[in-house]
Design a protein around this motif. Structure first.
Motif, PDB file in Angstrom:
ATOM      1  N   SER A   1      -5.284  -1.460   2.161  1.00 23.93           N
ATOM      2  CA  SER A   1      -5.380  -0.084   2.645  1.00 23.93           C
ATOM      3  C   SER A   1      -5.523  -0.063   4.161  1.00 23.93           C
ATOM      4  O   SER A   1      -6.258  -0.861   4.735  1.00 23.93           O
ATOM      5  CB  SER A   1      -6.607   0.589   2.003  1.00 23.93           C
ATOM      6  OG  SER A   1      -6.917   1.763   2.706  1.00 23.93           O
TER       7      SER A   1
ATOM      8  N   GLY B   1      -8.518   1.076 -10.638  1.00 25.40           N
ATOM      9  CA  GLY B   1      -7.147   1.444 -10.283  1.00 25.40           C
ATOM     10  C   GLY B   1      -6.480   2.345 -11.297  1.00 25.40           C
ATOM     11  O   GLY B   1      -6.932   2.512 -12.436  1.00 25.40           O
TER      12      GLY B   1
ATOM     13  N   HIS C   1       0.839  -1.193   0.000  1.00 25.83           N
ATOM     14  CA  HIS C   1       0.000   0.000   0.000  1.00 25.83           C
ATOM     15  C   HIS C   1       0.881   1.252   0.000  1.00 25.83           C
ATOM     16  O   HIS C   1       1.789   1.365   0.805  1.00 25.83           O
ATOM     17  CB  HIS C   1      -0.888  -0.010   1.244  1.00 25.83           C
ATOM     18  CG  HIS C   1      -1.627   1.274   1.424  1.00 25.83           C
ATOM     19  ND1 HIS C   1      -2.712   1.600   0.647  1.00 25.83           N
ATOM     20  CD2 HIS C   1      -1.415   2.329   2.243  1.00 25.83           C
ATOM     21  CE1 HIS C   1      -3.150   2.791   0.997  1.00 25.83           C
ATOM     22  NE2 HIS C   1      -2.378   3.252   1.969  1.00 25.83           N
TER      23      HIS C   1
ATOM     24  N   TYR D   1     -10.636   3.037  -6.899  1.00 22.89           N
ATOM     25  CA  TYR D   1      -9.470   2.290  -6.420  1.00 22.89           C
ATOM     26  C   TYR D   1      -9.580   0.824  -6.826  1.00 22.89           C
ATOM     27  O   TYR D   1     -10.680   0.258  -6.884  1.00 22.89           O
ATOM     28  CB  TYR D   1      -9.370   2.397  -4.895  1.00 22.89           C
ATOM     29  CG  TYR D   1      -9.060   3.795  -4.428  1.00 22.89           C
ATOM     30  CD1 TYR D   1      -7.791   4.333  -4.613  1.00 22.89           C
ATOM     31  CD2 TYR D   1     -10.037   4.586  -3.832  1.00 22.89           C
ATOM     32  CE1 TYR D   1      -7.502   5.631  -4.214  1.00 22.89           C
ATOM     33  CE2 TYR D   1      -9.754   5.876  -3.423  1.00 22.89           C
ATOM     34  CZ  TYR D   1      -8.486   6.395  -3.618  1.00 22.89           C
ATOM     35  OH  TYR D   1      -8.197   7.668  -3.232  1.00 22.89           O
TER      36      TYR D   1
ATOM     37  N   TYR E   1      -6.114  -2.767  -3.747  1.00 21.44           N
ATOM     38  CA  TYR E   1      -5.709  -1.634  -2.915  1.00 21.44           C
ATOM     39  C   TYR E   1      -6.545  -1.611  -1.637  1.00 21.44           C
ATOM     40  O   TYR E   1      -6.033  -1.365  -0.549  1.00 21.44           O
ATOM     41  CB  TYR E   1      -5.881  -0.349  -3.742  1.00 21.44           C
ATOM     42  CG  TYR E   1      -5.643   0.939  -2.999  1.00 21.44           C
ATOM     43  CD1 TYR E   1      -4.356   1.434  -2.831  1.00 21.44           C
ATOM     44  CD2 TYR E   1      -6.710   1.678  -2.485  1.00 21.44           C
ATOM     45  CE1 TYR E   1      -4.137   2.629  -2.160  1.00 21.44           C
ATOM     46  CE2 TYR E   1      -6.504   2.873  -1.821  1.00 21.44           C
ATOM     47  CZ  TYR E   1      -5.217   3.348  -1.658  1.00 21.44           C
ATOM     48  OH  TYR E   1      -4.997   4.527  -0.995  1.00 21.44           O
TER      49      TYR E   1
END
Ligand code: URA
Length: 289
Positions: free
Chosen positions: A252, A211, A24, A244, A248
């Motif tokens: 995150s 993304g 991340h 996103y 991710y």
């Protein structure tokens, strides 16, 4: 003398050995890396903040200026048949697609798409990973599970959406096991015409770019996903929302903040598709009074 970058490389190798495939980076970390890259290219960026650990040794490790990406020849969408037959014919062409094969950087197994070839919603990721290559289906690994959860929350079964990737082969790496890498701009350019042909066949009412890499491949955008989301873009005349990547979200550490952001994007998508949005759906991730 060991350099700061060696410690970083050792750390990342250790993570890779433990089977970690993504790390991340928050927006601040990305901005620090961008600044290092700008400096290595001799372009002044904004003045560094005093707390930034900007090491000269790292600057010397920056990648060379990328060569211009040459557009690959366009694949021709089949004219005859229904949407499912046309997608199958495209997939057959992708198996031996010379512009991708001749790069020599992509693995052998072709992974095309999954879902409904007449879906209103098309989701586009970057490239297949280890699990996707094994099962020859996009988004079947942990990121795929997360994507399924998001679709379910929208009231959509995975089979009701059309799910694809910009690159149709898993990007290769020396000594590769389960580890994956992002596709390069060249790899994306070599496969992009398939996505164009898929859009022409599926005719989705809305596309979601999953993304920053997918957004770069599809829309030519660079920068942070946070700057790309929140507005509508367009690809081949179809509205595109950037959000996103599900991977991710898996890594995150923002608590629910990034999940809430993805959900806000999906609410916009639902509205664009004319899907009903219940009060319960609208208030997912809303702060409790
Ligand atoms: N990540 C992607 O971008 N695509 C996949 O198919 C799997 C993971």
């Amino acid at each position: 003398m060991s350099r700061p970058v060696d410690a970083l490389i050792d750390f990342l190798r250790g993570e890779e050995a433990r089977g970690v495939t993504h790390v991340h980076l928050d927006d601040e970390a990305k901005e620090i890396l961008r600044e290092l890259h700008r400096r290595a290219r001799g372009k002044p960026g904004p003045a560094p903040r005093p707390e930034e650990p900007v090491a000269a040794a790292v600057v010397s490790e920056a990648p060379p200026e990328p060569a211009p990406v040459v557009a690959a020849p366009a694949v021709v969408a089949p004219a005859a048949g229904g949407a499912a037959e046309k997608i199958a014919a495209l997939a057959a062409q992708a198996e031996t697609w010379a512009p991708a094969r001749k790069l020599g950087t992509l693995r052998e197994t072709m992974v095309f798409s999954t879902g409904d070839p007449e879906a209103d919603l098309m989701l586009v990721g970057e490239a297949p990973g280890y699990q996707e290559e094994r099962q020859r289906e996009p988004f079947v690994g942990p990121a795929g599970q997360k994507l399924n959860e998001i679709l379910k929350a929208m009231g959509l079964a995975r089979e009701k959406a059309y799910i694809s990737n910009i690159v149709k082969f898993r990007p290769g790496m020396p000594g590769q096991t389960t580890n994956n890498r992002k596709p390069t701009a060249e790899e994306m350019a070599a496969c992009l015409s398939f996505v164009r042909a898929e859009v022409e066949i599926v005719k989705p009412r809305c596309i979601v770019a999953l993304g920053g890499t997918a957004a770069e491949g599809l829309l030519g955008l660079t920068g942070s996903v946070s700057a790309m989301r929140g507005s509508w873009h367009e690809f081949a005349g179809i509205p595109v929302r950037v959000t996103y990547h599900p991977a991710y979200l898996l890594h995150s550490n923002s608590g629910n903040q990034d999940k809430r952001r993805v959900w806000e994007d999906m609410l916009e998508v639902m509205e664009k598709l004319g899907l009903p949005v219940s009060d319960k759906q609208r208030s997912y991730f809303k702060a409790k009074p």
